[in-house]
Motif scaffolding. Structure first.
Motif, PDB file in Angstrom:
ATOM      1  N   ARG A  25      -3.098  47.986 -13.644  1.00 28.69           N
ATOM      2  CA  ARG A  25      -1.915  47.480 -12.935  1.00 28.69           C
ATOM      3  C   ARG A  25      -2.238  47.125 -11.487  1.00 28.69           C
ATOM      4  O   ARG A  25      -1.796  46.094 -10.972  1.00 28.69           O
ATOM      5  N   LEU A  28      -4.305  43.816 -11.130  1.00 28.78           N
ATOM      6  CA  LEU A  28      -3.469  42.647 -11.393  1.00 28.78           C
ATOM      7  C   LEU A  28      -2.487  42.406 -10.249  1.00 28.78           C
ATOM      8  O   LEU A  28      -2.178  41.256  -9.908  1.00 28.78           O
ATOM      9  N   LYS A  29      -1.988  43.470  -9.644  1.00 28.27           N
ATOM     10  CA  LYS A  29      -1.037  43.341  -8.540  1.00 28.27           C
ATOM     11  C   LYS A  29      -1.727  42.870  -7.262  1.00 28.27           C
ATOM     12  O   LYS A  29      -1.221  41.982  -6.564  1.00 28.27           O
ATOM     13  N   ARG A  31      -4.722  41.384  -6.897  1.00 24.92           N
ATOM     14  CA  ARG A  31      -5.467  40.125  -7.063  1.00 24.92           C
ATOM     15  C   ARG A  31      -6.557  39.992  -5.992  1.00 24.92           C
ATOM     16  O   ARG A  31      -6.535  39.060  -5.173  1.00 24.92           O
ATOM     17  N   ALA A  96      -9.594  43.789 -16.203  1.00 24.26           N
ATOM     18  CA  ALA A  96      -8.701  43.210 -15.199  1.00 24.26           C
ATOM     19  C   ALA A  96      -9.431  42.173 -14.361  1.00 24.26           C
ATOM     20  O   ALA A  96      -8.863  41.122 -14.026  1.00 24.26           O
ATOM     21  N   ALA A  99      -9.613  39.131 -16.333  1.00 26.18           N
ATOM     22  CA  ALA A  99      -8.288  38.523 -16.505  1.00 26.18           C
ATOM     23  C   ALA A  99      -7.898  37.657 -15.312  1.00 26.18           C
ATOM     24  O   ALA A  99      -7.259  36.616 -15.478  1.00 26.18           O
ATOM     25  N   ILE A 100      -8.279  38.083 -14.093  1.00 32.01           N
ATOM     26  CA  ILE A 100      -7.906  37.301 -12.906  1.00 32.01           C
ATOM     27  C   ILE A 100      -9.062  36.425 -12.423  1.00 32.01           C
ATOM     28  O   ILE A 100      -8.936  35.715 -11.424  1.00 32.01           O
TER      29      ILE A 100
END
Length: 227
Positions: A25, A28-29, A31, A96, A99-100
């Motif tokens: 989390r 992702l928050k 970045r 993560a 993912a970004i």
């Protein structure tokens, strides 16, 4: 330079489901421009390929192999206690980062160097660890405080008291390695034109305060390069 302004350290319990979820989390928050994890190349490859060393494998590798096997079994025992296999929070960080779409850095000391240092530990500490790993007694096991993170901190204090040499090798010296590698990441981002770089680093809870102190003072001794 105060590097801590550019680096967010997530201190995790390697065997806590809560840590795994928090890591994913947070990345992702936030970045960030880069993600760093408490792994070296050998452990990263082993995690990706799900390589698990057996007792017979460790015996063929000699003393270093046996030490590695013992440490792995201690982590497995902790994993049973907290309901999660070791390394899940590192896998979450890797996922993560992918993912970004940002670079992933392996910042920990080479496992071969760590095992070589452990093999030079005082006989008393090696004997005590061997007994604990075999379940003869486990004085650093979690106590029922209620908060798993507080229990983990208590375990770290006990580990430092019982194993001063191993604590220096496994915690303090690796803090220096990981902090220096994080500084190199920040320097690289700044040199590449990123004005306010942001790096999220995922490390064990016991490493977080030490690494933050080093980053805050902005200097450390030359140790190693990013793997």
């Amino acid at each position: 330079m105060n590097y801590l302004r550019y680096v967010k350290i997530i201190g995790t319990m390697h065997v806590s489901p809560k840590s795994r979820d928090e890591v994913f989390r947070t990345i992702l928050k936030e970045r960030p421009h880069a993600v760093a994890v408490e792994l070296d190349r050998a452990r990263f490859i082993g995690m990706q390929q799900k390589i698990e060393m057996t007792l017979s494998d460790s015996l063929r590798l000699g003393r270093k192999g046996v030490i590695n096997y013992v440490l792995a079994k201690v982590e497995e025992k902790l994993g049973e206690t907290f309901g999660m296999a070791p390394g899940e929070e590192m896998k979450a960080a890797i996922e993560a980062a992918r993912a970004i779409g940002v670079p992933l850095y392996l910042i920990d000391e080479d496992i071969g160097l760590i095992l070589a240092k452990i093999s030079r530990a005082p006989v008393r500490e090696k004997l005590l660890m061997a007994l604990e790993s075999l379940g003869v007694f486990l004085p650093i096991k979690a106590v029922d405080i209620g908060d798993p993170f507080e229990e983990y901190r208590w375990m770290m204090l006990e580990f430092r008291r019982r194993y001063p040499y191993l604590y220096r090798v496994l915690v303090e010296e690796r803090n220096e390695v990981m902090a220096r590698n994080l500084m190199m990441i920040v320097d690289s981002l700044l040199a590449g034109g990123v004005q306010r770089p942001k790096v999220v680093a995922v490390v064990g809870l016991g490493h977080k305060p030490g690494i933050e102190r080093i980053l805050n003072r902005g200097k450390t001794e030359p140790v190693t390069f990013i793997f």
